[in-house]
Design a protein around this motif. Structure first.
Motif, mmCIF file in Angstrom:
data_model
loop_
_atom_site.group_PDB
_atom_site.id
_atom_site.type_symbol
_atom_site.label_atom_id
_atom_site.label_comp_id
_atom_site.label_asym_id
_atom_site.label_seq_id
_atom_site.Cartn_x
_atom_site.Cartn_y
_atom_site.Cartn_z
ATOM 1 N N ILE A 67 20.414 4.881 -9.863
ATOM 2 C CA ILE A 67 20.788 6.435 -10.066
ATOM 3 C C ILE A 67 19.640 6.950 -9.568
ATOM 4 C CG2 ILE A 67 20.991 8.365 -11.856
ATOM 5 C CD1 ILE A 67 23.600 6.507 -11.396
ATOM 6 N N SER A 68 19.832 8.100 -8.914
ATOM 7 C CA SER A 68 18.926 9.015 -8.173
ATOM 8 C C SER A 68 17.903 9.597 -9.127
ATOM 9 C CB SER A 68 19.640 10.362 -7.682
ATOM 10 O OG SER A 68 18.505 11.221 -7.189
ATOM 11 N N GLY A 69 16.631 9.551 -9.054
ATOM 12 C CA GLY A 69 15.461 9.827 -9.943
ATOM 13 C C GLY A 69 15.042 8.601 -11.021
ATOM 14 N N SER A 70 15.904 7.581 -10.743
ATOM 15 C CA SER A 70 15.390 6.437 -12.004
ATOM 16 C C SER A 70 14.453 5.449 -11.168
ATOM 17 C CB SER A 70 16.814 5.769 -12.308
ATOM 18 O OG SER A 70 17.298 5.199 -11.156
ATOM 19 N N TYR A 103 33.800 5.552 -8.602
ATOM 20 C CA TYR A 103 33.477 4.894 -7.357
ATOM 21 C C TYR A 103 31.952 5.158 -7.135
ATOM 22 C CZ TYR A 103 38.526 5.201 -6.740
ATOM 23 O OH TYR A 103 39.972 4.868 -7.021
ATOM 24 N N PHE A 104 31.084 4.120 -7.159
ATOM 25 C CA PHE A 104 29.711 4.501 -7.066
ATOM 26 C C PHE A 104 29.056 3.299 -6.101
ATOM 27 C CE2 PHE A 104 25.327 3.625 -9.056
ATOM 28 C CZ PHE A 104 24.811 4.707 -8.459
ATOM 29 N N SER A 105 28.098 3.937 -5.127
ATOM 30 C CA SER A 105 27.649 3.013 -4.285
ATOM 31 C C SER A 105 25.916 3.399 -4.179
ATOM 32 C CB SER A 105 28.498 2.865 -3.088
ATOM 33 O OG SER A 105 28.456 4.103 -2.363
ATOM 34 N N THR A 106 25.214 2.360 -3.734
ATOM 35 C CA THR A 106 23.983 2.932 -3.456
ATOM 36 C C THR A 106 23.659 1.977 -2.213
ATOM 37 O OG1 THR A 106 23.010 1.157 -4.849
ATOM 38 C CG2 THR A 106 23.458 3.313 -5.994
ATOM 39 N N ALA A 107 22.194 2.376 -1.539
ATOM 40 C CA ALA A 107 21.817 1.695 -0.410
ATOM 41 C C ALA A 107 20.123 2.035 -0.658
ATOM 42 C CB ALA A 107 22.324 2.087 0.803
ATOM 43 N N MET A 108 19.343 1.046 -0.184
ATOM 44 C CA MET A 108 17.884 1.305 -0.260
ATOM 45 C C MET A 108 17.344 0.443 0.936
ATOM 46 S SD MET A 108 15.299 -0.694 -1.174
ATOM 47 C CE MET A 108 13.413 -0.369 -1.609
ATOM 48 N N GLY A 147 0.770 -1.226 0.132
ATOM 49 C CA GLY A 147 0.016 0.143 0.157
ATOM 50 C C GLY A 147 0.772 1.306 -0.017
ATOM 51 N N ILE A 148 2.141 1.179 0.251
ATOM 52 C CA ILE A 148 2.795 2.509 0.296
ATOM 53 C C ILE A 148 3.879 2.827 -0.871
ATOM 54 C CG2 ILE A 148 2.632 2.790 2.763
ATOM 55 C CD1 ILE A 148 5.601 1.608 2.933
ATOM 56 N N ASP A 149 4.130 3.745 -1.203
ATOM 57 C CA ASP A 149 5.219 4.086 -2.277
ATOM 58 C C ASP A 149 6.544 3.811 -1.709
ATOM 59 O OD1 ASP A 149 2.831 4.728 -3.725
ATOM 60 O OD2 ASP A 149 3.434 6.983 -3.777
ATOM 61 N N ILE A 150 7.437 2.921 -2.676
ATOM 62 C CA ILE A 150 8.644 2.636 -2.265
ATOM 63 C C ILE A 150 9.790 3.397 -2.917
ATOM 64 C CG2 ILE A 150 8.069 0.618 -1.032
ATOM 65 C CD1 ILE A 150 9.415 -0.947 -3.351
ATOM 66 N N PRO A 151 11.024 3.521 -2.465
ATOM 67 C CA PRO A 151 11.997 4.091 -3.404
ATOM 68 C C PRO A 151 12.420 2.884 -4.526
ATOM 69 C CG PRO A 151 12.793 4.149 -1.045
ATOM 70 C CD PRO A 151 11.369 3.277 -1.251
ATOM 71 N N ASN A 152 13.202 3.176 -5.363
ATOM 72 C CA ASN A 152 13.715 2.436 -6.336
ATOM 73 C C ASN A 152 14.348 0.999 -5.922
ATOM 74 O OD1 ASN A 152 14.939 1.221 -8.625
ATOM 75 N ND2 ASN A 152 16.007 3.094 -9.662
ATOM 76 N N PRO A 153 13.437 -0.034 -6.178
ATOM 77 C CA PRO A 153 13.950 -1.127 -5.540
ATOM 78 C C PRO A 153 15.160 -1.902 -6.271
ATOM 79 C CG PRO A 153 12.002 -1.558 -6.759
ATOM 80 C CD PRO A 153 12.320 -0.209 -6.925
ATOM 81 N N ASN A 154 16.116 -1.298 -6.747
ATOM 82 C CA ASN A 154 17.146 -2.089 -7.597
ATOM 83 C C ASN A 154 18.577 -1.447 -7.077
ATOM 84 O OD1 ASN A 154 15.847 -3.298 -9.761
ATOM 85 N ND2 ASN A 154 14.657 -1.419 -9.946
#
Length: 815
Positions: A197-200, A352-357, A186-193
């Protein structure tokens, strides 16, 4: 050696003939109110519709059918006053089959016996009438090339395309991938990947693991009023509960990661359950073996998910759940000393690139009475993208060895070019009520609310030749709120005709944007002999990528000004109509036509070809000038589907779409969007071969043929100045790469032992190694500085993906 071991293992399996069984359990409820249907009758039918076993639902709507032979069966569920359900199931020895069955109450009472069972592709959401489809988790595993990923699986549907073989961004009816919404519980979630990249909305590897998901819905157009902040598509995902009766374990080793999943009852005295899973990447092993994996660097990633479920009195359910992942990659240019073709396409910098979700929440579901159902979720999420680039300055030494030229690259200097960290934290909530006034009238109303905290930092060199002269592009901390109330009404004119109407509203405090009233309407009519016609229309709006709001420039006094803070929503109007013919042989033919008018699209204030319609796929951010909501666009087309459901041992899906996708930038010139491929076709087919009651081999293939990506003519001088591709506005997207073709093949072997299921799968992606073109890259030549600094970047080549999985049951809880 491995082949010998496998053949011996197979030979032993083929000589065992004792019958193996497994339990089938589940729950039966009203689809509109979630009220348990006590006394509902569930029957297990074989392929020839012979009755094997049966059971009745208890006071909680739950049932259990023990000792069901392994294999493929159909669950037939009936209840007085409701339409029957026919649901295919796969029974394996290592894991119990647990299903949730929803029945739809008939609109009118009648003595006439009319079988109008819900179609297999019918969405779970009863407010959906058109451009929506339920997808099962089994399908994400069965379809070749889907890699157990919901987004890649959805690219098989008519009107949906993948943007890049190495990523799972999807283009829905010519729209930008930015328009896709991900929703869980029921809730919107951030990009689950991973590597998002920000905004994708996409990425190379999904954090969503299909072993953790339940059957879910995918919407492509004119979706119901409960969904907002989206212009193209919606994934409405459901999380499954852990087994309440016995402890079970799944282990898997493969190309995409090594993972474990555990589930079972929390205690012997209640029906509370747990489910936990974790995964870590194993791609570094393939790198050591010299197998190309689409990049010169080794991506590292890991993810996890959990769900604790607690049954409450009178049909209530309380669940605590969460999921998340982290990823990192280092692309090192400065370490390379030999001149290779691969080096040309890697650019001029170390990256150098890193992400977290992460996202988690508490969900409460309860039938308040026999007509009203409450669903409430309180959640929190976090996302981070962090990048650091070091510019490399190199020279090339040339020597003559045995009469041939030899090259060696020398690193002259290395210093930081840019770096950024974008973080967004959200507190989210969803509350909705389903109330059945009577058999004919159902209303659903509620709201979604979101509180955001944004932290955006970014700096870059003014001049790449000067190592310590940085400028700030982002330096922002602040809060914003997004509110979305909705109301829906469903009128069941008869058992064969439905009318759905609704209103959605949206407010975003960052830009003080309002979308006061967005009307939505849907209608469908089921005719005789399996014919059905349907229609839908609606208005929709969406916020812009968050980092665009906080991009700043300095005014004449040297103060930072958020030049895009006042951007309004992007908006669209969707209209769609469709026809479907269903056959008793588990086949269907479907056709849909649609038209979408997009307006209020951000474009540059200075006349140019730029439009946010073209953004959203790939790994690049964008840095436009001051944006205004003056762009427009249009998408229209026709989609055809021919599908044979996988009810026995064979299935196929054939889809085709013809479409046109155009837009106007601030220069008021109509152009092709980046995603206007004009046509796309898919053939997905699979066949199971049952060797005996324990052993099965499955073979499937997918063939895709579509128009190529759009591109234009390159401004060489401007590209050399900024050291990245810059296209000329005057002929933007006037050119098109050659048509895209890809063939995938999937082979699967499954062995059911007494309490264990073994599965070996091999997914051969792009088995013909077709070199499809993706884009142009800025790639100056070290050997010839006068050459045009361009290179064609190709899609993913041949990629073998294998896995081995084991499922086994540990014990049944003591009662």
């Amino acid at each position: 050696m491995k082949l010998i071991v496998f053949c011996a293992f197979l030979a032993i399996a083929l000589t065992t003939h004792s019958q193996i069984t497994q339990s089938v359990r589940g729950r039966v409820a009203d689809v509109e109110t979630q009220v348990p249907l006590t006394g509902a009758r569930i029957q297990v039918l074989t392929e020839d519709t012979t009755l094997v076993l049966g059971a009745a639902a208890d006071v909680n709507g739950e049932f259990q059918i023990p000792q069901v032979p392994i294999g493929k069966h159909t669950l037939k569920t009936t209840f007085l006053g409701y339409e029957p359900s026919f649901q295919p199931i796969q029974v394996n020895s290592g894991r119990e089959t647990v299903v949730t069955i929803f029945l739809l109450e008939k609109a009118v009472e009648t003595t006439e016996v009319v079988v109008t069972a819900r179609a297999q592709d019918q969405p779970i959401n009863e407010m959906a009438t058109i451009s929506a489809q339920q997808f099962s988790i089994e399908e994400t595993e069965r379809y070749a090339g889907s890699r157990a990923d919901p987004a890649r699986m959805a690219s098989n549907f008519a009107g949906v395309q993948g943007a890049d073989d190495s990523r799972n961004d999807i283009i829905v009816r010519g729209n930008s991938p930015l328009g896709l919404l991900w929703r869980v519980e029921g809730i919107d979630i951030p990009n689950p990947n991973h590597f998002a990249i920000s905004g994708s909305t996409g990425g190379p590897v999904s954090i969503l693991n299909n072993k953790f998901l339940d059957n879910s819905d995918f919407f492509m157009s004119a979706f119901p009023a409960q969904y907002g902040n989206s212009l193209s598509g919606v994934f409405d995902l459901n999380l499954r509960r852990g087994n309440t009766e016995r402890h079970e374990f799944t282990g898997q080793f493969g190309f995409l990661g090594t993972e474990v999943l555990m589930e079972g009852p929390l205690s012997s005295k209640s029906r509370a359950s747990y489910l936990f899973m974790g995964r870590y990447s194993t791609l570094s092993m393939f790198q050591a073996l010299g197998i190309k994996i689409g990049t010169s660097a080794v991506p590292q990633y890991g993810d996890m998910a959990f769900k604790l479920n607690f049954p409450l009195k009178k049909g209530g359910q309380l669940s605590v759940w969460g999921m998340g992942g982290m990823s990192a990659i280092e692309i090192m240019i400065s370490d390379q000393t030999e001149l290779t073709e691969e080096l040309y396409g890697e650019g001029d910098r170390d990256q150098y690139f890193s992400t977290a979700m992460a996202v988690g929440g508490i969900t409460y579901k309860k039938p308040l009475n026999d007509k009203t159902f409450l669903h409430a979720t309180l959640g929190a999420s976090y996302e981070r993208q962090k990048s650091h680039h070091d510019i490399t300055w190199r020279t090339l030494d040339t020597t003559i060895v045995d009469g041939e030229e030899s090259y060696r690259i020398n690193l002259d200097s290395l210093y930081q070019l840019m770096g950024y960290t974008f973080e967004v934290t959200r507190l989210t909530s969803h509350v909705s009520f389903n109330h059945k006034i009577n058999r004919r009238h159902l209303i659903k109303f509620g709201f979604n609310a979101e509180l955001q905290h944004q932290k955006m930092n970014d700096s870059v060199l003014y001049d790449i030749h000067i190592a310590d002269n940085f400028k700030m592009r982002w330096d922002y901390k602040g809060f914003a709120t997004l509110l979305q109330p909705f109301f829906q009404w469903k009128y069941r004119i008869s058992d064969r005709m439905n009318l759905v109407a609704g209103l959605h509203s949206q407010y975003y405090s960052m830009s003080n944007s309002w979308s006061y009233v967005e009307p939505r309407i849907g209608w469908d009519w089921t005719l005789k002999k399996g014919n059905k016609i349907k229609f839908g229309a609606g208005m929709h709006s969406q916020t812009q990528p968050l980092y665009l709001y906080t991009y700043h420039q300095s005014d004449k006094n040297g103060n930072n000004v958020l030049i895009n803070k006042n951007m309004d929503f992007s908006r669209s109007v969707h209209v769609a109509a469709g026809y479907q013919k269903s056959f008793r042989s588990k086949m269907r033919i479907a056709a849909e036509i649609y038209y979408q008018h997009l307006y209020n699209i951000p474009v540059e204030r200075t006349p140019s070809a730029f439009s946010l319609n073209n953004m959203g796929s790939g790994f690049q951010r964008f840095f436009p000038d001051s944006l205004v909501n003056e762009g427009i666009g249009k998408n229209y087309g026709i989609e055809l589907t021919l599908e044979k459901y996988f009810d026995r041992s064979f299935f196929f899906l054939i889809t085709g779409s013809l479409f046109d996708s155009k837009y106007q930038g601030s220069d008021k010139i109509w152009r092709n969007t980046d995603y206007n491929a004009t046509f796309a076709t898919n053939l997905v087919v699979g066949k199971e071969f049952q060797i005996n009651e324990k052993n099965m081999i499955s073979v499937g293939t997918k063939i895709t043929y579509a128009g190529g990506r759009r591109y234009g003519y390159v401004d060489i001088a401007a590209s050399n100045q900024v050291q990245e591709i810059v296209f000329l506005d005057s002929a933007y997207n006037e050119r098109q790469f050659r048509n895209y073709f890809r063939m995938d093949l999937k082979i699967l072997y499954r062995l059911n032992a007494k309490k264990v299921t073994h599965e070996i799968g091999l997914d051969l992606v792009n088995i013909l190694n077709t070199r499809n073109l993706l884009s142009l890259a800025y790639a100056p030549s070290l050997t010839d500085p006068t050459a045009e600094p361009l290179a064609e970047r190709t899609q993913l080549g041949f990629l073998p993906i294998f896995y081995y999985r084991i499922d086994f049951r540990i014990q049944r809880k003591n009662k």
